[in-house]
Design a protein around this motif. Structure first.
Motif, PDB file in Angstrom:
ATOM      1  N   ALA A 143       0.826  -1.208   0.000  1.00 16.55           N
ATOM      2  CA  ALA A 143       0.000   0.000   0.000  1.00 16.55           C
ATOM      3  C   ALA A 143       0.861   1.259   0.000  1.00 16.55           C
ATOM      4  CB  ALA A 143      -0.935  -0.013   1.206  1.00 16.55           C
ATOM      5  N   LEU A 144       1.949   1.250   0.757  1.00 10.94           N
ATOM      6  CA  LEU A 144       2.858   2.399   0.768  1.00 10.94           C
ATOM      7  C   LEU A 144       3.428   2.664  -0.621  1.00 10.94           C
ATOM      8  CD1 LEU A 144       4.823   1.648   4.059  1.00 10.94           C
ATOM      9  CD2 LEU A 144       3.458   3.713   3.642  1.00 10.94           C
ATOM     10  N   ALA A 145       3.821   1.603  -1.315  1.00 13.70           N
ATOM     11  CA  ALA A 145       4.427   1.766  -2.637  1.00 13.70           C
ATOM     12  C   ALA A 145       3.421   2.293  -3.651  1.00 13.70           C
ATOM     13  CB  ALA A 145       5.022   0.447  -3.108  1.00 13.70           C
ATOM     14  N   ILE A 146       2.198   1.780  -3.607  1.00 12.63           N
ATOM     15  CA  ILE A 146       1.175   2.278  -4.535  1.00 12.63           C
ATOM     16  C   ILE A 146       0.853   3.734  -4.223  1.00 12.63           C
ATOM     17  CG2 ILE A 146      -1.216   2.004  -5.309  1.00 12.63           C
ATOM     18  CD1 ILE A 146      -0.872  -1.022  -4.809  1.00 12.63           C
ATOM     19  N   ARG A 147       0.774   4.077  -2.945  1.00 15.30           N
ATOM     20  CA  ARG A 147       0.554   5.478  -2.575  1.00 15.30           C
ATOM     21  C   ARG A 147       1.689   6.357  -3.093  1.00 15.30           C
ATOM     22  NH1 ARG A 147      -0.150   7.130   3.709  1.00 15.30           N
ATOM     23  NH2 ARG A 147       2.135   6.911   3.749  1.00 15.30           N
ATOM     24  N   ALA A 148       2.908   5.889  -2.950  1.00 16.11           N
ATOM     25  CA  ALA A 148       4.055   6.657  -3.446  1.00 16.11           C
ATOM     26  C   ALA A 148       3.975   6.854  -4.952  1.00 16.11           C
ATOM     27  CB  ALA A 148       5.355   5.945  -3.071  1.00 16.11           C
ATOM     28  N   TRP A 149       3.578   5.817  -5.665  1.00 19.98           N
ATOM     29  CA  TRP A 149       3.432   5.929  -7.117  1.00 19.98           C
ATOM     30  C   TRP A 149       2.393   6.988  -7.477  1.00 19.98           C
ATOM     31  CZ3 TRP A 149       0.200   2.193 -10.498  1.00 19.98           C
ATOM     32  CH2 TRP A 149       0.367   2.505 -11.854  1.00 19.98           C
ATOM     33  N   MET A 150       1.285   7.012  -6.755  1.00 21.67           N
ATOM     34  CA  MET A 150       0.258   8.013  -7.022  1.00 21.67           C
ATOM     35  C   MET A 150       0.787   9.426  -6.771  1.00 21.67           C
ATOM     36  SD  MET A 150      -2.397   6.388  -8.160  1.00 21.67           S
ATOM     37  CE  MET A 150      -1.213   5.220  -8.884  1.00 21.67           C
TER      38      MET A 150
END
Length: 495
Positions: A143-150
């Motif tokens: 979830a952290l990585a997807i948030r960072a991508w966004m």
């Protein structure tokens, strides 16, 4: 104000039904996005919520928006007569805050879904002792990585944007949040990724999961990208090396009979690092975008100018050009519709993945970092590795010297255009390299504008693009109105 609305339980039930037949790595029926307050009770529910993040990536308009933001302002595409005025306004620098394409809702909605997992999943461990800490960490890391991508996307599309790192459970919990600077947003991206990197899996044990979910390699690719936007060249090179030295990935063969099928026709190749997993149950949107009443076609001069051809030998060609990136016969954007150079997909077969990162990207990101570190020959070696695989034409070899940093930059930008044609990267590649050293290479942007702007629009567009604030989108007018004065409009567009 960032408005993210809670999904109703019927909507969640519909999402579950829609994907109950998925038989790849989504082994639980996933919830899409925000889930009910009483949901967080078992480790199975945590897993389902995380799987729901991936479902949301492919069922939202995200890939259409990523393509648009990455390509519409470039010399790689044409906007067709089927496109509405909103498209032409964006393409020709007539954007206003009333243009719906300036709405960042898709990105913030996805961020809120991630925040839901990050905030609520840890509580499950107290009520379900079968949820082990390592499992929980891995879920939160994804979830952290997807948030960072966004947030990386928000920073390079809008520049200064609000940062929201907690879950919004209902409309009443929403608050107006002022913008943070682009540099602060990029720091937040790196912080999420550095936190996620030791938490996520190196492998899930299957190819589809390893390519379709966040792994440690995905996190390092994101880190390399984010570091390049911050001109942190050594850190970017180090992140690339984490992927390269693992020995897990390699370039697929440049054999014309197999290249496009391996990378795009089938997907999940040895080159793929992170791919959004469309399939027959969830088709991609590309058939409509590029083929059936196509909104976008290939630019008129892309093949001749970017890929070039050998007039003396028709068997000598860049595999990434005709019937690779595009069809010269129809100017169709080709790579999303192809089983091979001679066979295209029907609508029912339109499951080509959206590739976020692949190994070629890692090699060229490292080349960009090495060039920034004045290690020009090493950068050139990587560029020529990519060119050799693609059988790049001799006429496209800019042949810069190892100490010619500007020439190598030009070479990298051009090679990235060939390698990642229509993969939603062109505008960001040009902007990232143009803005360094106080926009020392603004010519990369203005030169591209000259390549595609109609004669009657060219001077007006150049005038706008010379103002660097125009390189970022306006904030959608409704967000400004709802914020009660907290959100300020991006500088180029006034309030």
């Amino acid at each position: 104000m960032i408005h993210i609305f809670k999904k109703s339980i019927p909507a969640l039930a519909l999402a579950l039904l829609s994907f109950s037949s998925c038989d790849k790595w989504l082994d639980l029926k996933p919830q899409e996005g925000v889930v009910a307050e009483d949901y967080w009770k078992t480790k199975e529910q945590v897993r389902s919520a995380v799987n729901g993040l991936y479902i949301s990536l492919i069922t939202s308009s995200l890939t259409q928006e990523l393509f648009m933001h990455g390509e519409i302002r470039t010399d790689m595409i044409e906007v067709s007569t089927f496109a509405t005025q909103a498209y032409t306004e964006y393409r020709f620098s007539d954007m206003l805050s009333t243009n719906s394409f300036s709405n960042w809702r898709t990105f913030y909605r996805m961020i809120n879904y991630c925040n839901n997992v990050i905030d609520n999943a840890p509580d499950v461990k107290a009520v379900d002792p079968t949820l082990k800490q390592a499992e929980l960490d891995a879920y939160i890391g994804e979830a952290l990585a997807i948030r960072a991508w966004m947030y990386l996307n928000l920073a390079r599309i809008w520049g200064d944007v609000p940062i929201k790192l907690n879950y919004t459970a209902s409309d009443e919990d929403l608050a107006s949040i002022a913008k943070s600077s682009q540099s602060e947003v990029l720091k937040a991206v790196v912080a999420d990724l550095v936190r996620a990197e030791p938490m996520v899996h190196e492998t899930f044990g299957t190819t589809a999961a390893d390519k379709g979910k966040i792994t440690r390699y995905t996190v390092n690719a994101l880190l390399a990208d984010a570091y390049l936007w911050q001109d942190e060249y050594q850190k970017a090179a180090d992140a690339c090396d984490e992927i390269i030295e693992a020995g897990v990935f390699e370039l697929v063969s440049g054999d014309p009979s197999t290249w496009i099928n391996e990378l795009f026709g089938q997907g999940n190749s040895v080159e793929g690092i992170f791919e959004l997993q469309y399939d027959r149950q969830q088709l991609n949107p590309f058939y409509t975008l590029f083929r059936q009443n196509a909104l976008y076609t290939a630019g008129q001069n892309v093949y001749e100018d970017l890929f070039q051809f050998d007039a003396t030998d028709p068997e000598n060609f860049d595999v990434r050009g005709d019937r690779g990136a595009l069809s010269t016969a129809t100017n169709m954007i080709y790579k999303y519709h192809a089983f091979s150079r001679t066979q295209t997909k029907s609508l029912e077969d339109s499951y080509t993945h959206w590739i976020v990162y692949r190994y070629a990207d890692v090699l060229l990101m490292k080349a960009e970092a090495l060039n920034g570190l004045n290690r020009g020959q090493e950068a050139l070696d990587l560029i020529y590795t990519i060119r050799e695989r693609g059988n790049a034409m001799q006429g496209t070899d800019l042949d810069p010297g190892a100490d010619d940093e500007q020439g190598i930059t030009d070479f990298i930008v051009a090679e990235r255009a060939r390698e990642f044609a229509y993969e939603g990267k062109r505008w960001f590649d040009v902007l990232r390299n143009a803005r360094r050293n106080n926009y020392a290479r603004l010519d990369l942007i203005t030169g591209m504008i000259v390549n595609y702007a109609p004669a009657d629009r060219q001077q007006a567009m150049l005038g706008k693009y010379r103002d660097v604030n125009s390189h970022y989108l306006p904030i959608y007018y409704m967000e400004i109105q709802r914020s009660g004065g907290v959100l300020e409009q991006n500088a180029f567009y006034g309030n």
